[in-house]
Design an enzyme around this catalytic site. Structure first.
Site, mmCIF file in Angstrom:
data_model
loop_
_atom_site.group_PDB
_atom_site.id
_atom_site.type_symbol
_atom_site.label_atom_id
_atom_site.label_comp_id
_atom_site.label_asym_id
_atom_site.label_seq_id
_atom_site.Cartn_x
_atom_site.Cartn_y
_atom_site.Cartn_z
ATOM 1 N N ASN A 1 2.122 2.335 11.155
ATOM 2 C CA ASN A 1 1.362 2.781 12.337
ATOM 3 C C ASN A 1 1.647 1.800 13.462
ATOM 4 O OD1 ASN A 1 -0.316 0.999 10.436
ATOM 5 N ND2 ASN A 1 -1.432 0.779 12.364
ATOM 6 N N HIS B 1 -6.108 -8.404 -2.443
ATOM 7 C CA HIS B 1 -6.317 -8.827 -1.060
ATOM 8 C C HIS B 1 -7.589 -9.672 -0.976
ATOM 9 C CE1 HIS B 1 -4.321 -4.852 -1.034
ATOM 10 N NE2 HIS B 1 -3.649 -5.281 0.023
ATOM 11 N N ALA C 1 2.552 -2.656 3.876
ATOM 12 C CA ALA C 1 2.393 -1.711 4.983
ATOM 13 C C ALA C 1 1.807 -2.505 6.135
ATOM 14 C CB ALA C 1 1.438 -0.603 4.561
ATOM 15 N N TYR D 1 -9.744 -9.538 1.347
ATOM 16 C CA TYR D 1 -10.893 -8.732 1.809
ATOM 17 C C TYR D 1 -11.585 -7.996 0.667
ATOM 18 C CZ TYR D 1 -7.701 -4.672 1.764
ATOM 19 O OH TYR D 1 -6.810 -3.694 1.374
ATOM 20 N N GLU D 2 -10.932 -7.914 -0.508
ATOM 21 C CA GLU D 2 -11.596 -7.298 -1.665
ATOM 22 C C GLU D 2 -12.666 -8.243 -2.228
ATOM 23 O OE1 GLU D 2 -8.715 -5.095 -4.430
ATOM 24 O OE2 GLU D 2 -7.341 -6.186 -3.117
ATOM 25 N N HIS E 1 -6.415 4.129 6.842
ATOM 26 C CA HIS E 1 -5.677 3.857 5.605
ATOM 27 C C HIS E 1 -5.009 5.133 5.090
ATOM 28 C CE1 HIS E 1 -4.459 1.417 2.257
ATOM 29 N NE2 HIS E 1 -5.125 2.137 1.371
ATOM 30 N N HIS F 1 -2.995 1.312 -4.631
ATOM 31 C CA HIS F 1 -2.619 0.153 -5.462
ATOM 32 C C HIS F 1 -3.038 0.464 -6.899
ATOM 33 C CE1 HIS F 1 -1.598 -2.667 -2.148
ATOM 34 N NE2 HIS F 1 -2.394 -1.853 -1.476
ATOM 35 N N MET G 1 -2.766 -7.361 6.230
ATOM 36 C CA MET G 1 -3.886 -8.090 5.613
ATOM 37 C C MET G 1 -3.489 -8.687 4.259
ATOM 38 S SD MET G 1 -6.680 -5.068 6.222
ATOM 39 C CE MET G 1 -6.599 -4.023 7.681
ATOM 40 N N SER G 2 -2.204 -8.975 4.101
ATOM 41 C CA SER G 2 -1.753 -9.442 2.782
ATOM 42 C C SER G 2 -0.563 -10.384 2.918
ATOM 43 C CB SER G 2 -1.358 -8.235 1.912
ATOM 44 O OG SER G 2 -0.164 -7.650 2.404
ATOM 45 N N SER H 1 0.828 -1.211 0.000
ATOM 46 C CA SER H 1 0.000 0.000 0.000
ATOM 47 C C SER H 1 0.857 1.253 0.000
ATOM 48 C CB SER H 1 -0.888 0.030 1.253
ATOM 49 O OG SER H 1 -1.941 -0.872 1.116
HETATM 50 O O1 LIG Z 1 -0.524 -5.211 2.784
HETATM 51 P P1 LIG Z 1 -0.667 -3.990 1.963
HETATM 52 O O2 LIG Z 1 -1.223 -4.257 0.615
HETATM 53 O O3 LIG Z 1 0.611 -3.197 1.901
HETATM 54 O O4 LIG Z 1 -1.753 -3.040 2.679
HETATM 55 C C1 LIG Z 1 -1.968 -2.913 4.071
HETATM 56 O O5 LIG Z 1 -2.590 -1.664 4.231
HETATM 57 C C2 LIG Z 1 -4.027 -1.810 4.110
HETATM 58 C C3 LIG Z 1 -4.665 -1.224 5.335
HETATM 59 O O6 LIG Z 1 -4.302 0.085 5.541
HETATM 60 C C4 LIG Z 1 -4.292 -3.306 4.012
HETATM 61 O O7 LIG Z 1 -4.504 -3.690 2.687
HETATM 62 C C5 LIG Z 1 -3.021 -3.889 4.570
HETATM 63 O O8 LIG Z 1 -2.798 -5.209 4.146
HETATM 64 N N1 LIG Z 2 -4.211 -5.564 10.064
HETATM 65 C C1 LIG Z 2 -3.535 -4.431 9.889
HETATM 66 N N2 LIG Z 2 -3.120 -4.085 8.674
HETATM 67 C C2 LIG Z 2 -2.432 -2.948 8.546
HETATM 68 N N3 LIG Z 2 -1.898 -2.384 7.461
HETATM 69 C C3 LIG Z 2 -1.281 -1.244 7.842
HETATM 70 N N4 LIG Z 2 -1.432 -1.068 9.146
HETATM 71 C C4 LIG Z 2 -2.147 -2.118 9.598
HETATM 72 C C5 LIG Z 2 -2.603 -2.497 10.908
HETATM 73 O O1 LIG Z 2 -2.398 -1.823 11.917
HETATM 74 N N5 LIG Z 2 -3.282 -3.664 10.990
#
Ligand SMILES: O=P(O)(O)O[C@H]1O[C@H](CO)[C@@H](O)[C@H]1O
Ligand SMILES: Nc1nc2[nH]cnc2c(=O)[nH]1
Length: 301
Positions: free
Chosen positions: A247, A90, A120, A92-93, A261, A68, A223-224, A37
């Protein structure tokens, strides 16, 4: 009503896409890079670029998340042939595991040997600061432990074995090379190695959940990445994973942290240049001697 998702799990579908790309670029990438991200700038620094919007590539899914862009970029980084995903998919999409990981199988059929996947992530380790980089030493998949493995379903031996090993998911030589590259750039004060935990998303963690993840030994949450890594290992790619700590996960009811985000993207964009330098250095080192044994393992917290 949502349209039914195309089944991208078959060898033939992956090969059709690989053949389409091969017919349109003279590049033969050995390394694939997935931009997390807000980290799409990593692809912009490639030289001799050939760019393919995802919507032009047969069977490719579409990016739906901010940060993205949705482009496949072939080119050279430090003189080495690479292919970059400017945007990942992802679960979740609403995508299945085989759709999220479809590009990995296409890369493997194109002759890619190394996957560098970036993301991220929220920091769970108290030593981590926003803006730090964590090389992934190992992962925990809350998603996978719950049964959502991208390899679920019939196995085609042309793509990989039924039961792939995951204790060596993150290549120790690549990890050492990455740490050395970070040290050469003077980055050691903000670079760590640790455990990435994948959650389904798209909601961020509650405070109680973050505490559970810390107790489980996770250093960062996202989440990836994990589905990509599992499929990359299934088809025999070597993997380096890298998390940018965008974060800090809230772990106290009096803590001021609130994940968003927008904040994730702000930090990613601000740190993309450091990541570009690191990946350029690492790719140059990879090109020098792909499998040379590392002299002295370096330790980072
Ligand atoms: O893992 P990438 O795609 O970098 O993105 C991260 O950031 C998003 C949440 O802010 C979620 O999609 C999480 O997985
Ligand atoms: N699950 C999760 N995904 C993230 N992607 C970027 N920051 C975070 C976070 O704090 N938690």
């Amino acid at each position: 009503m949502a349209r039914a998702e195309e089944d991208r799990s078959s060898y033939e579908v992956c090969k059709e896409t690989a053949d389409w790309l091969r017919a349109r670029t003279a590049q033969h990438p050995k390394t694939a890079i997935i931009c997390g991200s807000g980290l799409g700038d990593l692809a912009d620094v490639l030289e001799k670029k050939a760019v393919f919007p995802y919507e032009d590539i047969p069977h490719f899914p579409r990016s739906t998340v901010a940060g993205h862009a949705g482009r496949l970029v072939f080119g050279e980084l430090s003189g080495q042939p690479c292919v970059c995903m400017q945007g990942r998919f992802h679960c979740y999409e609403g995508y299945s595991g085989s759709t999220v990981t479809f590009p990995i199988r296409v890369f493997s059929l194109l002759g890619v040997e190394v996957l560098i996947t970036t993301n991220a992530a929220g920091g769970l380790n108290h030593h981590f600061q926003v803006g730090d980089i964590m090389f992934i030493r190992d992962h925990i998949s809350m998603f996978g432990l719950g049964g959502q493995n991208p390899l679920r379903g019939p196995n085609d031996e042309r793509l990989g074995v039924r039961f792939p090993c995951m204790s060596d998911a993150y290549d120790p030589d690549l990890l050492s090379l990455a740490m050395e590259s970070a040290q050469e750039l003077g980055f050691q004060s903000f670079v760590h190695a640790g455990v990435y935990c994948m959650l389904a998303g798209p909601s961020y963690e509650t405070i109680a959940e973050s505490r559970v993840l810390q107790a489980l030994g996770a250093d960062a949450a996202g989440m990836s990445t994990v589905p990509e890594v599992i499929v990359a290992r299934h088809c025999g790619l070597r993997v380096l994973g890298l998390s940018l700590i965008t974060n800090r996960a809230a772990t106290s009811y009096s803590s001021p942290e609130e994940a968003s985000h927008e904040a994730v993207l702000r930090v990613s964009v601000a740190r993309a240049e450091a990541l570009c330098r690191l990946l350029a250095r690492l790719t140059a080192r990879l090109g020098e001697s792909p499998r040379a044994p590392r002299p002295q393992p370096l330790t980072f917290i």
